[in-house]
Design a protein around this motif. Structure first.
Motif, mmCIF file in Angstrom:
data_model
loop_
_atom_site.group_PDB
_atom_site.id
_atom_site.type_symbol
_atom_site.label_atom_id
_atom_site.label_comp_id
_atom_site.label_asym_id
_atom_site.label_seq_id
_atom_site.Cartn_x
_atom_site.Cartn_y
_atom_site.Cartn_z
ATOM 1 N N ASN A 91 0.796 -1.226 0.000
ATOM 2 C CA ASN A 91 0.000 0.000 0.000
ATOM 3 C C ASN A 91 0.825 1.271 0.000
ATOM 4 O OD1 ASN A 91 -2.548 -1.333 0.097
ATOM 5 N ND2 ASN A 91 -2.103 -1.821 2.224
ATOM 6 N N GLY A 92 2.146 1.159 0.118
ATOM 7 C CA GLY A 92 2.941 2.373 0.107
ATOM 8 C C GLY A 92 4.402 2.164 0.403
ATOM 9 N N ILE A 93 5.161 3.243 0.190
ATOM 10 C CA ILE A 93 6.602 3.258 0.430
ATOM 11 C C ILE A 93 6.936 4.564 1.139
ATOM 12 C CG2 ILE A 93 8.883 3.171 -0.631
ATOM 13 C CD1 ILE A 93 7.563 1.898 -3.090
ATOM 14 N N PHE A 94 7.794 4.486 2.154
ATOM 15 C CA PHE A 94 8.258 5.664 2.870
ATOM 16 C C PHE A 94 9.758 5.765 2.656
ATOM 17 C CE2 PHE A 94 9.364 7.755 7.049
ATOM 18 C CZ PHE A 94 8.897 9.006 6.682
ATOM 19 N N LEU A 95 10.225 6.861 2.021
ATOM 20 C CA LEU A 95 11.609 7.019 1.588
ATOM 21 C C LEU A 95 12.285 8.210 2.243
ATOM 22 C CD1 LEU A 95 10.777 6.985 -2.205
ATOM 23 C CD2 LEU A 95 11.668 5.055 -0.930
ATOM 24 N N LYS A 96 13.592 8.115 2.352
ATOM 25 C CA LYS A 96 14.389 9.252 2.787
ATOM 26 C C LYS A 96 15.121 9.799 1.574
ATOM 27 C CE LYS A 96 18.002 10.755 5.879
ATOM 28 N NZ LYS A 96 19.013 10.350 6.856
ATOM 29 N N LEU A 97 14.928 11.100 1.307
ATOM 30 C CA LEU A 97 15.655 11.813 0.277
ATOM 31 C C LEU A 97 16.679 12.700 0.977
ATOM 32 C CD1 LEU A 97 12.571 12.814 -1.890
ATOM 33 C CD2 LEU A 97 14.014 10.793 -2.132
ATOM 34 N N LYS A 98 17.441 13.483 0.241
ATOM 35 C CA LYS A 98 18.499 14.272 0.864
ATOM 36 C C LYS A 98 17.971 15.253 1.901
ATOM 37 C CE LYS A 98 22.395 17.151 0.253
ATOM 38 N NZ LYS A 98 23.404 17.736 -0.477
ATOM 39 N N ASP A 99 16.978 16.056 1.553
ATOM 40 C CA ASP A 99 16.505 17.111 2.444
ATOM 41 C C ASP A 99 15.134 16.864 3.051
ATOM 42 O OD1 ASP A 99 18.781 18.702 2.044
ATOM 43 O OD2 ASP A 99 17.983 19.428 0.143
ATOM 44 N N THR A 100 14.507 15.744 2.727
ATOM 45 C CA THR A 100 13.145 15.502 3.198
ATOM 46 C C THR A 100 12.821 14.019 3.105
ATOM 47 O OG1 THR A 100 10.848 16.266 2.966
ATOM 48 C CG2 THR A 100 12.067 15.876 0.932
ATOM 49 N N HIS A 101 11.595 13.675 3.404
ATOM 50 C CA HIS A 101 11.081 12.322 3.237
ATOM 51 C C HIS A 101 10.005 12.353 2.159
ATOM 52 C CE1 HIS A 101 12.835 11.999 7.273
ATOM 53 N NE2 HIS A 101 12.970 10.718 6.980
ATOM 54 N N LEU A 102 9.710 11.199 1.582
ATOM 55 C CA LEU A 102 8.661 11.073 0.582
ATOM 56 C C LEU A 102 7.812 9.865 0.920
ATOM 57 C CD1 LEU A 102 7.335 11.837 -2.143
ATOM 58 C CD2 LEU A 102 9.066 10.431 -3.266
ATOM 59 N N THR A 103 6.504 10.081 1.007
ATOM 60 C CA THR A 103 5.552 8.997 1.228
ATOM 61 C C THR A 103 4.769 8.786 -0.058
ATOM 62 O OG1 THR A 103 5.320 9.621 3.554
ATOM 63 C CG2 THR A 103 3.623 8.197 2.645
ATOM 64 N N ILE A 104 4.813 7.562 -0.570
ATOM 65 C CA ILE A 104 4.109 7.197 -1.792
ATOM 66 C C ILE A 104 3.018 6.204 -1.407
ATOM 67 C CG2 ILE A 104 4.322 6.107 -4.055
ATOM 68 C CD1 ILE A 104 7.357 6.839 -3.886
ATOM 69 N N THR A 105 1.789 6.474 -1.818
ATOM 70 C CA THR A 105 0.702 5.553 -1.494
ATOM 71 C C THR A 105 0.047 5.046 -2.773
ATOM 72 O OG1 THR A 105 -0.922 7.327 -1.295
ATOM 73 C CG2 THR A 105 0.218 6.653 0.717
ATOM 74 N N GLY A 106 -0.596 3.885 -2.660
ATOM 75 C CA GLY A 106 -1.284 3.283 -3.787
ATOM 76 C C GLY A 106 -1.736 1.876 -3.449
ATOM 77 N N LYS A 107 -1.833 1.053 -4.475
ATOM 78 C CA LYS A 107 -2.278 -0.332 -4.311
ATOM 79 C C LYS A 107 -1.364 -1.255 -5.104
ATOM 80 C CE LYS A 107 -7.063 1.103 -3.916
ATOM 81 N NZ LYS A 107 -8.336 1.211 -4.606
ATOM 82 N N ASP A 108 -1.163 -2.446 -4.590
ATOM 83 C CA ASP A 108 -0.368 -3.482 -5.264
ATOM 84 C C ASP A 108 1.016 -2.979 -5.677
ATOM 85 O OD1 ASP A 108 -2.471 -5.333 -5.078
ATOM 86 O OD2 ASP A 108 -3.406 -4.476 -6.868
ATOM 87 N N ILE A 109 1.665 -2.228 -4.790
ATOM 88 C CA ILE A 109 2.983 -1.669 -5.081
ATOM 89 C C ILE A 109 4.063 -2.714 -4.800
ATOM 90 C CG2 ILE A 109 4.659 0.104 -4.438
ATOM 91 C CD1 ILE A 109 2.282 1.896 -3.705
#
Length: 92
Positions: free
Chosen positions: A39-57
């Motif tokens: 249902n999602g991925i939580f990532l660390k980028l250089k200056d921030t974080h990124l939360t990606i949501t969806g289905k069947d990821i």
């Protein structure tokens, strides 16, 4: 969507997102995958974080050395910044 950050004129960080038909995602500039599930991925980028949501990821390729992530699924949202309640609900 491409973001270039210049800090102290020495450190350059490129973040690039490519999304095809909301099904195939390619992301450059990934320092760490903190958490992921279908249902999602939580990532660390250089200056921030990124939360990606969806289905069947599903992560197809992760190359932290080259800061590349490629995944497939049905992507619904991308949110920059620290995670809030959505992260707690997403990864229970």
């Amino acid at each position: 969507m491409e973001k270039t950050v210049i800090k102290d004129n020495l450190n350059i960080s490129n973040e690039k997102i490519s999304l095809v038909d909301r099904k195939k995602l390619s992301l450059e500039g990934v320092l760490e995958v903190i958490s992921s599930n279908e249902n999602g991925i939580f990532l660390k980028l250089k200056d921030t974080h990124l939360t990606i949501t969806g289905k069947d990821i599903h992560i197809e390729r992760l190359d932290i050395g080259n800061q590349i992530l490629e995944c497939n699924g049905h992507f619904e949202s991308f949110k920059y910044g620290k995670s809030g309640n959505i992260f707690k609900r997403l990864f229970k």
